[in-house]
Motif scaffolding. Structure first.
Motif, PDB file in Angstrom:
ATOM      1  N   HIS A 274      -7.360   0.985   4.136  1.00  8.66           N
ATOM      2  CA  HIS A 274      -7.284  -0.324   3.479  1.00  8.66           C
ATOM      3  C   HIS A 274      -6.971  -1.459   4.458  1.00  8.66           C
ATOM      4  O   HIS A 274      -7.579  -2.530   4.377  1.00  8.66           O
TER       5      HIS A 274
ATOM      6  N   LEU B 272       0.815  -1.214   0.000  1.00  8.69           N
ATOM      7  CA  LEU B 272       0.000   0.000   0.000  1.00  8.69           C
ATOM      8  C   LEU B 272       0.848   1.262   0.000  1.00  8.69           C
ATOM      9  O   LEU B 272       0.536   2.232  -0.712  1.00  8.69           O
TER      10      LEU B 272
ATOM     11  N   GLU C 184      -9.306  -4.740   5.278  1.00  8.09           N
ATOM     12  CA  GLU C 184      -8.832  -6.070   4.894  1.00  8.09           C
ATOM     13  C   GLU C 184      -8.511  -6.972   6.089  1.00  8.09           C
ATOM     14  O   GLU C 184      -8.500  -8.191   5.942  1.00  8.09           O
TER      15      GLU C 184
END
Length: 140
Positions: free
Chosen positions: A89, A41, A93
């Motif tokens: 994110h 990321l 996740e």
């Protein structure tokens, strides 16, 4: 490391920031798959903004990043972009991160400028401008 001056319309620059940030309460939650995904990321966000990652190290309880951004991006913007994007994110996740922490990242961070020339050299260069100008023009 040699200086690699980059250019854009109206600017030539070689900026480097050492950015360090930690999970809330400095909990050691950045291991295993979380570490791997966090690195992905961070690299994706850097690519999105055309920022060069010179070095990246994810420790269980903090992140060290040496990044070279564009001068239009302030140090606080750089840190905020990485922290906000990765938090969104990773918490989506990895649900255990939502259970363990009220927010993923601590509000604080460290940003230090990094350059090919030390501060003392720049200070001496600036302070001796008149001396060098006088020598170059033939005046004493």
């Amino acid at each position: 490391m040699t200086a690699q001056v980059r250019t854009s319309p109206g600017a030539a620059y070689d900026l480097g920031y050492h950015v360090v940030w930690c999970p809330k309460y400095r909990r050691p939650v950045l291991g295993g798959r979380v570490e791997i995904r966090l690195e992905e990321l961070i690299r994706a966000k850097a690519d999105e903004h055309d920022w060069e990652i010179v070095a990246l190290e994810v420790m269980p309880d903090h992140v060290h990043l040496f990044v070279k951004p564009h001068p239009k991006n302030s140090p606080s913007q750089v840190a905020d972009r990485f922290k906000g994007f990765t938090s969104h994110h990773l918490r989506a996740e990895f649900p255990h991160l939502r259970w363990q922490l009220p927010t993923l990242w601590s509000r604080s961070y460290l940003v230090a400028t990094v350059g090919a020339v030390c501060a003392r050299t720049v200070q001496r260069y600036v302070e001796t401008q008149y001396e060098r100008a006088a020598k170059g023009s033939g005046r004493a």
